[in-house]
Design a protein around this motif. Structure first.
Motif, PDB file in Angstrom:
ATOM      1  N   GLY A  59      38.673  25.121  43.176  1.00 16.29           N
ATOM      2  CA  GLY A  59      37.996  24.989  41.882  1.00 16.29           C
ATOM      3  C   GLY A  59      36.666  25.728  41.838  1.00 16.29           C
ATOM      4  N   LEU A  60      35.819  25.475  42.827  1.00 18.79           N
ATOM      5  CA  LEU A  60      34.519  26.144  42.875  1.00 18.79           C
ATOM      6  C   LEU A  60      34.690  27.626  43.223  1.00 18.79           C
ATOM      7  N   THR A  61      35.654  27.923  44.073  1.00 23.08           N
ATOM      8  CA  THR A  61      35.939  29.324  44.445  1.00 23.08           C
ATOM      9  C   THR A  61      36.211  30.144  43.186  1.00 23.08           C
ATOM     10  N   ARG A  62      37.034  29.602  42.325  1.00 20.35           N
ATOM     11  CA  ARG A  62      37.366  30.286  41.067  1.00 20.35           C
ATOM     12  C   ARG A  62      36.129  30.484  40.204  1.00 20.35           C
ATOM     13  N   ALA A  63      35.287  29.459  40.127  1.00 21.03           N
ATOM     14  CA  ALA A  63      34.069  29.548  39.309  1.00 21.03           C
ATOM     15  C   ALA A  63      33.123  30.619  39.854  1.00 21.03           C
ATOM     16  N   LEU A  64      33.026  30.713  41.175  1.00 22.90           N
ATOM     17  CA  LEU A  64      32.144  31.707  41.797  1.00 22.90           C
ATOM     18  C   LEU A  64      32.623  33.130  41.493  1.00 22.90           C
ATOM     19  N   LEU A  65      33.913  33.331  41.589  1.00 23.79           N
ATOM     20  CA  LEU A  65      34.484  34.656  41.303  1.00 23.79           C
ATOM     21  C   LEU A  65      34.383  34.990  39.820  1.00 23.79           C
ATOM     22  N   PHE A  66      34.672  33.990  38.981  1.00 26.07           N
ATOM     23  CA  PHE A  66      34.608  34.173  37.529  1.00 26.07           C
ATOM     24  C   PHE A  66      33.170  34.460  37.083  1.00 26.07           C
ATOM     25  N   SER A  67      32.192  33.915  37.868  1.00 27.59           N
ATOM     26  CA  SER A  67      30.774  34.124  37.540  1.00 27.59           C
ATOM     27  C   SER A  67      30.251  35.465  38.058  1.00 27.59           C
ATOM     28  N   GLY A  68      31.126  36.231  38.700  1.00 26.65           N
ATOM     29  CA  GLY A  68      30.737  37.589  39.085  1.00 26.65           C
ATOM     30  C   GLY A  68      30.332  37.791  40.528  1.00 26.65           C
ATOM     31  N   ALA A  69      30.611  36.817  41.405  1.00 25.27           N
ATOM     32  CA  ALA A  69      30.282  37.011  42.821  1.00 25.27           C
ATOM     33  C   ALA A  69      30.973  38.278  43.332  1.00 25.27           C
ATOM     34  N   HIS A  70      30.216  39.104  44.019  1.00 22.96           N
ATOM     35  CA  HIS A  70      30.761  40.352  44.558  1.00 22.96           C
ATOM     36  C   HIS A  70      31.902  40.047  45.538  1.00 22.96           C
ATOM     37  N   ARG A  71      31.661  39.027  46.391  1.00 21.17           N
ATOM     38  CA  ARG A  71      32.645  38.657  47.417  1.00 21.17           C
ATOM     39  C   ARG A  71      32.428  37.192  47.758  1.00 21.17           C
ATOM     40  N   VAL A  72      33.507  36.476  47.942  1.00 20.10           N
ATOM     41  CA  VAL A  72      33.424  35.079  48.374  1.00 20.10           C
ATOM     42  C   VAL A  72      34.127  34.955  49.725  1.00 20.10           C
ATOM     43  N   VAL A  73      33.447  34.329  50.680  1.00 17.89           N
ATOM     44  CA  VAL A  73      34.061  34.011  51.972  1.00 17.89           C
ATOM     45  C   VAL A  73      34.213  32.504  52.020  1.00 17.89           C
ATOM     46  N   ALA A  74      35.445  32.020  52.017  1.00 19.60           N
ATOM     47  CA  ALA A  74      35.709  30.582  51.962  1.00 19.60           C
ATOM     48  C   ALA A  74      36.258  30.103  53.313  1.00 19.60           C
ATOM     49  N   ILE A  75      35.636  29.060  53.859  1.00 20.33           N
ATOM     50  CA  ILE A  75      36.051  28.526  55.164  1.00 20.33           C
ATOM     51  C   ILE A  75      36.744  27.194  54.935  1.00 20.33           C
ATOM     52  N   GLU A  76      38.013  27.120  55.314  1.00 25.35           N
ATOM     53  CA  GLU A  76      38.831  25.931  55.030  1.00 25.35           C
ATOM     54  C   GLU A  76      39.618  25.530  56.274  1.00 25.35           C
ATOM     55  N   ARG A  77      39.446  24.285  56.712  1.00 28.92           N
ATOM     56  CA  ARG A  77      40.179  23.847  57.915  1.00 28.92           C
ATOM     57  C   ARG A  77      41.507  23.171  57.573  1.00 28.92           C
ATOM     58  N   ASP A  78      41.717  22.835  56.291  1.00 30.43           N
ATOM     59  CA  ASP A  78      42.964  22.169  55.883  1.00 30.43           C
ATOM     60  C   ASP A  78      44.002  23.247  55.516  1.00 30.43           C
ATOM     61  N   GLU A  79      44.936  23.454  56.398  1.00 30.19           N
ATOM     62  CA  GLU A  79      45.906  24.546  56.204  1.00 30.19           C
ATOM     63  C   GLU A  79      46.774  24.359  54.968  1.00 30.19           C
ATOM     64  N   ARG A  80      46.863  23.132  54.460  1.00 31.33           N
ATOM     65  CA  ARG A  80      47.654  22.893  53.239  1.00 31.33           C
ATOM     66  C   ARG A  80      47.087  23.671  52.049  1.00 31.33           C
ATOM     67  N   CYS A  81      45.769  23.944  52.096  1.00 30.83           N
ATOM     68  CA  CYS A  81      45.105  24.590  50.950  1.00 30.83           C
ATOM     69  C   CYS A  81      45.236  26.109  50.945  1.00 30.83           C
ATOM     70  N   LEU A  82      45.715  26.692  52.036  1.00 26.78           N
ATOM     71  CA  LEU A  82      45.670  28.152  52.174  1.00 26.78           C
ATOM     72  C   LEU A  82      46.547  28.875  51.151  1.00 26.78           C
ATOM     73  N   ALA A  83      47.695  28.282  50.814  1.00 24.98           N
ATOM     74  CA  ALA A  83      48.586  28.936  49.841  1.00 24.98           C
ATOM     75  C   ALA A  83      47.934  28.990  48.459  1.00 24.98           C
TER      76      ALA A  83
END
Length: 274
Positions: A59-83
């Motif tokens: 959810g926040l990842t999308r908002a950051l990209l939609f707000s114009g972030a040049h690049r987002v690096v997201a760190i996620e330990r829950d493999e269920r979320c990767l897809a």
């Protein structure tokens, strides 16, 4: 479809079976108006690399990209979320890097590429630990331009607390010493899935260019000792670091208690420790 052209988050969660896990400190923020507000609290993101911890369904990842972030690096330990995150990456080609791993084992400074902002709805069980690490590197100014982080309201109040207040403690000293910190806004518990038991707050921290000179480890030791026994007089709580002799060298009344000391006085104590 949502404003960013991607499916609603509830649909993403259902399709990928992403029920929040308590063991991972997960509470997903589904309201895209609120995730947009968090992204805006971080200021202008164009040209910045944004590091996000615990993106969950994105959810926040999308908002950051939609707000114009040049690049987002997201760190996620829950493999269920990767897809689910891979779908966002495909929608914003070349702008989202997902790292599958544990944030507590990540060298964040190695991810820096140009100006960096850290923006995250931090998992509750590691939020304070990560903040302390970001506040206490040896080298300063740090690799990031700002931190925009969501915490339980009680933790947020401790971060921005001033001397003399009930919430003032180690976090307030370290955050106040090295950054200018403020609470940007509150987020009601009903905005999350599942709703946590408490209100959350977004805190915005900007590093001070030249904080008062002090050895970060000694300041850590003196705040830990002083607030570890906060109801006791300082002569007792800092006994292991020099007790009354240390306090007298710094011109501090040994009968005072930790919560009455200013950041400047804590720095003076740290600098006087042999």
């Amino acid at each position: 479809m949502s404003a960013d052209g991607l499916p609603p988050l509830r649909e993403v969660i259902e399709r990928h079976g992403l029920q929040a896990k308590k063991a991972l400190g997960q509470n997903f923020l589904l309201d895209l108006n609120l995730t947009g507000k968090v992204a805006r609290a971080a200021g202008d993101l164009t040209g910045a690399t944004v590091i996000e911890v615990g993106p969950g369904p994105g959810g926040l990842t999308r908002a950051l990209l939609f707000s114009g972030a040049h690049r987002v690096v997201a760190i996620e330990r829950d493999e269920r979320c990767l897809a689910a995150l891979a779908e966002i990456s495909a929608h914003y080609p070349g702008r989202l890097d997902v790292i599958s791993g544990d944030a507590l084992k990540t060298d964040f400074s190695a991810l820096a590429d140009g100006p960096v902002k850290i923006v995250a709805n931090l998992p509750y069980n590691i939020g304070t630990e990560l903040l302390l690490r970001w506040l206490t590197p040896e080298a300063w100014p740090p690799f990031y331009q700002s931190l925009t982080l969501m915490f339980q309201r009680e933790v947020a109040e401790r971060i921005v607390a001033k001397a003399g207040s009930d919430a003032y403690g180690r976090l307030g000293v370290l955050a106040g010493w090295r950054t200018e910190a403020r609470i940007a806004f509150d987020v009601p518990r009903q905005a999350f899935t599942p709703p946590p038991k408490v209100t959350s707050s977004v805190v915005h921290l900007v590093p001070r260019e030249e904080p008062l000179a002090a050895d970060v480890r000694k300041l850590g030791r003196v705040t830990e000792a002083a607030f570890g026994q906060r109801r006791k007089m300082l002569r007792q709580s800092v006994k292991s670091l020099g007790g009354e002799a240390l306090l007298e060298r710094c011109g501090i009344d040994p009968t005072r208690r930790a919560e009455t000391l200013s950041i400047e006085e804590f720095v003076r104590l740290a600098n006087a420790i042999p």
